[in-house]
Design an enzyme around this catalytic site. Sequence first.
Site, mmCIF file in Angstrom:
data_model
loop_
_atom_site.group_PDB
_atom_site.id
_atom_site.type_symbol
_atom_site.label_atom_id
_atom_site.label_comp_id
_atom_site.label_asym_id
_atom_site.label_seq_id
_atom_site.Cartn_x
_atom_site.Cartn_y
_atom_site.Cartn_z
ATOM 1 N N THR A 11 52.696 63.344 72.274
ATOM 2 C CA THR A 11 54.028 62.946 71.815
ATOM 3 C C THR A 11 54.998 64.110 71.783
ATOM 4 O OG1 THR A 11 53.168 61.161 70.480
ATOM 5 C CG2 THR A 11 55.283 62.005 69.817
ATOM 6 N N SER A 68 46.707 62.150 74.864
ATOM 7 C CA SER A 68 45.387 62.697 74.506
ATOM 8 C C SER A 68 44.320 61.619 74.342
ATOM 9 C CB SER A 68 45.482 63.573 73.265
ATOM 10 O OG SER A 68 45.567 62.794 72.098
ATOM 11 N N SER A 69 44.696 60.351 74.432
ATOM 12 C CA SER A 69 43.673 59.297 74.447
ATOM 13 C C SER A 69 42.836 59.385 75.724
ATOM 14 C CB SER A 69 44.314 57.910 74.401
ATOM 15 O OG SER A 69 45.397 57.921 73.528
ATOM 16 N N THR A 84 48.291 64.080 69.152
ATOM 17 C CA THR A 84 47.604 64.087 67.855
ATOM 18 C C THR A 84 46.350 63.218 67.839
ATOM 19 O OG1 THR A 84 49.022 62.280 67.109
ATOM 20 C CG2 THR A 84 49.710 64.520 66.522
ATOM 21 N N ASP A 85 46.303 62.205 68.724
ATOM 22 C CA ASP A 85 45.218 61.227 68.614
ATOM 23 C C ASP A 85 43.829 61.855 68.682
ATOM 24 O OD1 ASP A 85 47.058 59.246 68.321
ATOM 25 O OD2 ASP A 85 46.902 58.472 70.370
ATOM 26 N N THR A 99 40.825 66.193 60.551
ATOM 27 C CA THR A 99 40.723 64.783 60.951
ATOM 28 C C THR A 99 42.117 64.172 60.947
ATOM 29 O OG1 THR A 99 38.585 64.560 59.854
ATOM 30 C CG2 THR A 99 39.775 62.544 60.197
ATOM 31 N N GLN A 143 30.161 57.898 56.748
ATOM 32 C CA GLN A 143 31.446 57.232 57.036
ATOM 33 C C GLN A 143 32.530 57.677 56.069
ATOM 34 O OE1 GLN A 143 30.975 52.948 57.000
ATOM 35 N NE2 GLN A 143 29.233 53.045 58.389
ATOM 36 N N CYS A 144 32.140 58.264 54.932
ATOM 37 C CA CYS A 144 33.134 58.710 53.949
ATOM 38 C C CYS A 144 33.897 59.889 54.519
ATOM 39 C CB CYS A 144 32.456 59.155 52.662
ATOM 40 S SG CYS A 144 31.646 57.819 51.805
HETATM 41 N N1 ASP Z 1 49.115 59.105 71.949
HETATM 42 C C1 ASP Z 1 49.630 60.414 71.640
HETATM 43 C C2 ASP Z 1 48.581 61.442 72.048
HETATM 44 O O1 ASP Z 1 47.651 61.666 71.320
HETATM 45 C C3 ASP Z 1 49.954 60.496 70.195
HETATM 46 C C4 ASP Z 1 50.502 61.835 69.723
HETATM 47 O O2 ASP Z 1 50.675 62.771 70.446
HETATM 48 O O3 ASP Z 1 50.796 61.914 68.532
HETATM 49 O O4 ASP Z 1 48.690 62.001 73.103
#
Ligand code: ASP
Length: 339
Positions: free
Chosen positions: A13, A57-58, A88-89, A161, A272-273
């Site tokens: 992003t 980043s997905s 961020t993902d 995280t 999982q916590c």
């Molecule tokens: N989908 C974006 C990524 O991780 C989200 C972000 O950058 O916040 O590339």
Amino acid sequence: MKNSVLLIYTGGTIGMVQDERGALRPFPMERIYDLVPELHRCPYRIDTCQLDRIIDSSNMSPDFWVDIAEAIEKRYDDYDGFVVLHGTDTMAYTASALSFMFKNLSKPIILTGSQLPMGVLRTDGRENIICALELASCREAYIPEVCLFFENHLYRGNRSTKVSAENFDAFCSFNFPSLAKAGIKFSFKPHLFMPSGTEPLQVRKKFDRNIAVLKLFPGITPQVVNAILHAENLHGIIIETFGSGNAPTEEWFIQAMNDALQRGIIVLNVTQCKAGAVIMGQYEASCELNRIGIIGGNDITLEAAVTKLMYLLGTYPDDLDHVRHCLQRPLRGEMTTSR
Ligand code: ASP
């Protein structure tokens, strides 16, 4: 000589603009100076580079981690520090992966990104980039770690995280304090930094993708568990258990796990916590897991567990005892020792 930082753009992003349909897509790195003209005023040298492929980043993968690591490795001696602009993902996964790849790191590698694109007036990206650059360029602070900077906090990368898809404070480090906080000044907690090695830097580039994550839930069926445990070529599996590492005590479940262990599959137990640790044997519901040889992941994050397992299986494919040994102790500060 002026301090210097290499700013590496990988996508996300932070570097996105809206196309004619209104969808966000990545833009070329040169525009960073148009969007953050303040960068011209930084008292240190900033060089920029962009990876060949700019991604959301997905789409992150171990090959891409290697590309990022190589961009740093090639220029390691030329800069005081490195800032990686990243979506961020999966930023916490990349920060964790890089932490395992770089052995004997003595310079900061700081990942950052933003929740709002740089072109948007209220973007959080400007602040995040400038703070990350300040930290990476500061020789005095001496940060020999892979870190993640977001919304005023510098976190150990392999402890962080992503916790929010909408708030500016999108990251947390539940089991380890932040390494520094940005206020009017930066307040560092130098005692928390990893001791830097005096040995030469080594960059490890092998990951084994043949792993799986099995998240338990009440009512999970033998069919689902067995389908995952019998995935072709599976070398390791992380079971995300309840609370302090608890799982169903039903015979079919223990049997399925035991069978996987007998087939040489490494099984790592992670809770999982979000906060706290796996303590195998604390409850009856984890005693059997302990007995059959499942490894307790202590307070490791899922992101660090996934990348550590891929890294260890990729680096020591013929020494599974060593893989098991390393999973039980911190390699780069990713888990606590004394519990
Ligand atoms: N989908 C974006 C990524 O991780 C989200 C972000 O950058 O916040 O590339």
